[in-house]
Design an enzyme around this catalytic site. Structure first.
Site, PDB file in Angstrom:
ATOM      1  N   LYS A  39       0.850  -1.204   0.000  1.00 51.60           N
ATOM      2  CA  LYS A  39       0.000   0.000   0.000  1.00 51.60           C
ATOM      3  C   LYS A  39       0.877   1.243   0.000  1.00 51.60           C
ATOM      4  CE  LYS A  39      -1.743   1.638   4.061  1.00 51.60           C
ATOM      5  NZ  LYS A  39      -1.440   3.059   4.279  1.00 51.60           N
ATOM      6  N   ASN A  40       1.980   1.193   0.817  1.00 54.31           N
ATOM      7  CA  ASN A  40       2.778   2.404   1.019  1.00 54.31           C
ATOM      8  C   ASN A  40       3.852   2.606  -0.036  1.00 54.31           C
ATOM      9  OD1 ASN A  40       1.129   2.890   3.144  1.00 54.31           O
ATOM     10  ND2 ASN A  40       2.530   2.128   4.699  1.00 54.31           N
ATOM     11  N   CYS A 137      -4.796   7.747   9.517  1.00 51.50           N
ATOM     12  CA  CYS A 137      -5.100   7.183  10.839  1.00 51.50           C
ATOM     13  C   CYS A 137      -4.774   8.193  11.944  1.00 51.50           C
ATOM     14  CB  CYS A 137      -4.275   5.918  11.065  1.00 51.50           C
ATOM     15  SG  CYS A 137      -4.736   4.626   9.910  1.00 51.50           S
ATOM     16  N   ARG A 142       0.473  14.043  13.400  1.00 55.53           N
ATOM     17  CA  ARG A 142       0.868  13.855  11.990  1.00 55.53           C
ATOM     18  C   ARG A 142       0.973  15.168  11.220  1.00 55.53           C
ATOM     19  NH1 ARG A 142      -1.495   8.379   9.754  1.00 55.53           N
ATOM     20  NH2 ARG A 142       0.553   8.344   8.763  1.00 55.53           N
ATOM     21  N   ASP A 326       4.397  -0.069  12.233  1.00 54.50           N
ATOM     22  CA  ASP A 326       3.156  -0.699  11.765  1.00 54.50           C
ATOM     23  C   ASP A 326       3.072  -2.160  12.167  1.00 54.50           C
ATOM     24  OD1 ASP A 326       3.453   1.009   8.586  1.00 54.50           O
ATOM     25  OD2 ASP A 326       2.755   1.688  10.532  1.00 54.50           O
ATOM     26  N   ARG A 434      -8.857  -0.110   3.830  1.00 62.01           N
ATOM     27  CA  ARG A 434      -7.885   0.872   3.320  1.00 62.01           C
ATOM     28  C   ARG A 434      -6.556   0.199   3.020  1.00 62.01           C
ATOM     29  NH1 ARG A 434      -6.334   5.222   6.987  1.00 62.01           N
ATOM     30  NH2 ARG A 434      -4.835   5.469   5.299  1.00 62.01           N
TER      31      ARG A 434
HETATM   32  C1  EPZ Z   1       4.211   6.431   6.467  1.00 59.17           C
HETATM   33  O1  EPZ Z   1       3.513   7.468   7.144  1.00 59.17           O
HETATM   34  C2  EPZ Z   1       3.228   5.280   6.351  1.00 59.17           C
HETATM   35  N1  EPZ Z   1       2.052   5.727   5.605  1.00 59.17           N
HETATM   36  C3  EPZ Z   1       2.814   4.810   7.749  1.00 59.17           C
HETATM   37  O2  EPZ Z   1       1.968   3.685   7.592  1.00 59.17           O
HETATM   38  C4  EPZ Z   1       4.051   4.378   8.515  1.00 59.17           C
HETATM   39  O3  EPZ Z   1       3.674   4.016   9.825  1.00 59.17           O
HETATM   40  C5  EPZ Z   1       5.044   5.546   8.566  1.00 59.17           C
HETATM   41  O4  EPZ Z   1       5.346   5.987   7.219  1.00 59.17           O
HETATM   42  C6  EPZ Z   1       6.343   5.163   9.257  1.00 59.17           C
HETATM   43  O5  EPZ Z   1       6.917   4.079   8.600  1.00 59.17           O
HETATM   44  C7  EPZ Z   1       2.131   5.850   4.267  1.00 59.17           C
HETATM   45  O6  EPZ Z   1       3.164   5.601   3.658  1.00 59.17           O
HETATM   46  C8  EPZ Z   1       0.888   6.298   3.566  1.00 59.17           C
HETATM   47  P1  EPZ Z   1       6.457   9.644   8.698  1.00 59.17           P
HETATM   48  P2  EPZ Z   1       4.139   8.963   7.175  1.00 59.17           P
HETATM   49  O7  EPZ Z   1       6.422  10.904   7.908  1.00 59.17           O
HETATM   50  O8  EPZ Z   1       4.881   9.213   5.912  1.00 59.17           O
HETATM   51  C9  EPZ Z   1       6.478  12.923  12.106  1.00 59.17           C
HETATM   52  C10 EPZ Z   1      -0.046   2.490   7.690  1.00 59.17           C
HETATM   53  O9  EPZ Z   1      -0.736   1.965   8.558  1.00 59.17           O
HETATM   54  N2  EPZ Z   1       6.406  13.935  11.041  1.00 59.17           N
HETATM   55  O10 EPZ Z   1       7.640   8.739   8.595  1.00 59.17           O
HETATM   56  O11 EPZ Z   1       3.074   9.894   7.556  1.00 59.17           O
HETATM   57  C11 EPZ Z   1       5.169  12.134  12.220  1.00 59.17           C
HETATM   58  O12 EPZ Z   1       4.227  12.857  12.982  1.00 59.17           O
HETATM   59  C12 EPZ Z   1       0.582   3.851   7.937  1.00 59.17           C
HETATM   60  O13 EPZ Z   1       0.191   1.995   6.548  1.00 59.17           O
HETATM   61  C13 EPZ Z   1       6.521  15.288  11.390  1.00 59.17           C
HETATM   62  O14 EPZ Z   1       6.690  15.633  12.568  1.00 59.17           O
HETATM   63  O15 EPZ Z   1       5.167   8.776   8.391  1.00 59.17           O
HETATM   64  C14 EPZ Z   1       5.610  10.870  12.895  1.00 59.17           C
HETATM   65  O16 EPZ Z   1       5.711  11.087  14.292  1.00 59.17           O
HETATM   66  C15 EPZ Z   1       0.361   4.301   9.364  1.00 59.17           C
HETATM   67  N3  EPZ Z   1       6.432  16.221  10.398  1.00 59.17           N
HETATM   68  C16 EPZ Z   1       7.032  10.649  12.329  1.00 59.17           C
HETATM   69  O17 EPZ Z   1       7.451  11.926  11.785  1.00 59.17           O
HETATM   70  C17 EPZ Z   1       6.262  15.877   9.077  1.00 59.17           C
HETATM   71  O18 EPZ Z   1       6.209  16.780   8.214  1.00 59.17           O
HETATM   72  C18 EPZ Z   1       7.071   9.603  11.227  1.00 59.17           C
HETATM   73  O19 EPZ Z   1       6.183  10.018  10.234  1.00 59.17           O
HETATM   74  C19 EPZ Z   1       6.142  14.498   8.748  1.00 59.17           C
HETATM   75  C20 EPZ Z   1       6.229  13.555   9.752  1.00 59.17           C
END
Ligand code: EPZ
Length: 454
Positions: A39-40, A137, A142, A326, A434
């Site tokens: 998915k990702n 989610c 986020r 995840d 999803r």
């Molecule tokens: C991706 O989310 C995945 N989703 C998530 O999977 C996955 O858990 C996550 O990466 C970590 O591997 C998709 O790819 C659609 P991050 P993403 O940016 O990109 C903070 C699932 O169930 N952050 O690595 O949103 C954020 O709040 C989902 O498939 C900021 O602070 O994750 C988090 O604490 C759930 N500012 C951390 O970084 C930003 O601008 C990691 O987020 C962006 C992120």
């Protein structure tokens, strides 16, 4: 009247939101499931097709609602999408990319975070973009500050509107030096999708390097991008003027594979996950072995089962190559059946243990420590991250009425109900579609005993 009849009749009378499953658990899940493209990755590769001057072909696309959301957003922007539902092949033709109306975009954005990744491609193609407020989610606040900071460094002008953000690039987009405060998956993808067509070189430091990121880099390289992965999370991108379409078979979904593996451990069953590969799951497989599970690596997948009584473990989620955030929700269901005290530290999101309340309702002994277990500097010195869940087992789980909170937590609710003896009703299971293709078919194939309540 049994719990199920009572709940079903109540539920039937009230209707309720989303689908619900009536599950009769306590039986091992045995059989084969096939996992399709991740998915990702798939959703991001679909966005990348916007950057090409010719059609792209993507294989192994799963039939999940996150893909439908991205397809609709591409179509409102003029991309022609044709599919072969048999084998999950998508053809994406960006020939007529055009601006879309804000209300159309809003209508199709859905509960997804992917729209934010349209910024770079739309700025390159149209010089402007409107991105609605994001869904996704509720597992933390986020934010998208890393994304917007990076886009500004490329030269984009970002305007916050009540319903989203409007971007423009009056002087085009040019390469930038970007150092992410945290190896964010989404922000890394944002930089990749913007830098490949920006004028000049982009240096990205502290990048995410998940297998899905490397697969997106492979997609972009096929399109004509010049991207090199240097040591220590540094990625260099040399912008090019034109990109062509790609043909690509998506990497398998590691999260779904880990979910079914955890289901085999939790229900003391045996599940062959076709399509799963060892290399991308090394860290997960180590934990399976430590917890007393067993696995056979085969040419076309991985067989998971218990190797004996489950043992407690201490796990800390982290960015790749660590234990993925995840993966902890389904694993915790199995840990409720392990003999002893397990500890799971969540260091990526602020609020990813909400799903454990349902497990406690079913009889699990789980205590969540919102501020972690130890004083001193946080592993991730940002926004108070490092929640911990302490799980004491084994505890028999009994059926209950529960409601799905988010995607991965939702899957864990279903597995917990399948682990529990007696009847459960799991509400709002629609969220699970999803990220998990054909969930009901797969549960049937594994011998699960359930009814869909509508
Ligand atoms: C991706 O989310 C995945 N989703 C998530 O999977 C996955 O858990 C996550 O990466 C970590 O591997 C998709 O790819 C659609 P991050 P993403 O940016 O990109 C903070 C699932 O169930 N952050 O690595 O949103 C954020 O709040 C989902 O498939 C900021 O602070 O994750 C988090 O604490 C759930 N500012 C951390 O970084 C930003 O601008 C990691 O987020 C962006 C992120």
């Amino acid at each position: 009247m049994t719990l199920l009849n009572g709940l079903a009749s109540t539920y039937g009378r009230t209707g309720g939101s989303g689908e619900a499953l009536a599950i009769r658990g306590g039986r091992p899940l045995r059989g084969r499931v096939d996992v399709k493209g991740a998915k990702n990755l798939v959703t991001k590769a679909m966005v990348a097709a916007l950057l090409g001057e010719s059609p792209s072909i993507l294989h192994d696309v799963p039939d999940i609602s996150d893909v439908s959301v991205v397809r609709s957003l591409l179509e409102v922007h003029g991309v022609r999408v044709t599919t072969n539902d048999e084998d999950g092949t998508f053809v994406l033709d960006p020939a007529d990319v055009a601006s879309a109306h804000m209300e159309e975009i809003d209508a199709h954005a859905g509960a997804s975070r992917i729209p934010i990744l349209f910024c770079g491609p739309l700025l390159h193609q149209l010089g402007q973009a409107f991105i609605p407020d994001l869904g996704g989610c509720r597992i933390g606040d986020r934010p998208i500050d890393f994304h917007l900071d990076a886009l500004r460094k490329f030269g984009a002008v970002v305007e916050k509107l009540p319903s989203g953000i409007r971007l423009s690039a009056p002087n085009g987009l040019r390469g930038a030096n970007i150092h992410l405060p945290y190896p964010s998956v989404g922000a890394t993808e944002q930089v990749l999708l913007t830098a490949v067509r920006a004028a000049g070189v982009t240096e990205l430091r502290n990048a995410a390097i998940e297998p899905e990121i490397m697969d997106l880099i492979a997609v972009l390289q096929k399109m004509g991008a010049i991207i090199s992965y240097e040591p220590n999370r540094v990625i260099l991108i040399e912008g090019v003027d034109r990109l062509a379409g790609y043909e690509h078979r998506a990497i398998f979904d590691r999260n779904e594979a880990a979910s079914w593996a955890s289901a085999a451990l939790a229900t003391d069953g045996e599940i062959f996950v076709a399509g799963a590969r060892q290399q991308e799951m090394l860290t997960f497989l180590n934990v399976v072995r430590k917890v007393g599970g067993d696995f056979d690596i085969r040419e076309d997948g991985i067989l998971f089962r218990r190797g004996g009584p489950l043992r407690p473990v201490t796990v800390e989620t982290d960015v790749h190559p660590g234990f993925m955030t995840d993966w902890q929700q389904p694993l915790i269901v199995a840990l409720t059946q392990a003999g002893g005290r397990s500890i799971v530290h969540e260091t990526v999101y602020e609020n990813r243990f909400g799903f454990t309340q349902a497990l406690v309702k079913m009889g699990a002994d789980i205590v969540v420590h919102p501020h972690g277990l130890q004083e001193g500097p946080r592993r991730v010195p940002r926004r108070n991250l490092e929640q911990a869940a302490v799980i004491n087992g084994p505890t028999p789980l009994t059926g209950a009425e529960i409601t799905v909170p988010d995607l991965r937590g939702g899957y864990s609710h279903v597995i917990a109900a399948l682990t529990a003896t007696g009847e459960s009703v799991v509400h709002n299971v629609g969220i699970i579609s999803r990220g998990y293709e054909k969930l009901f078919d797969k549960l049937n194939a594994l011998g699960a005993d359930f009814d869909v309540l509508g």
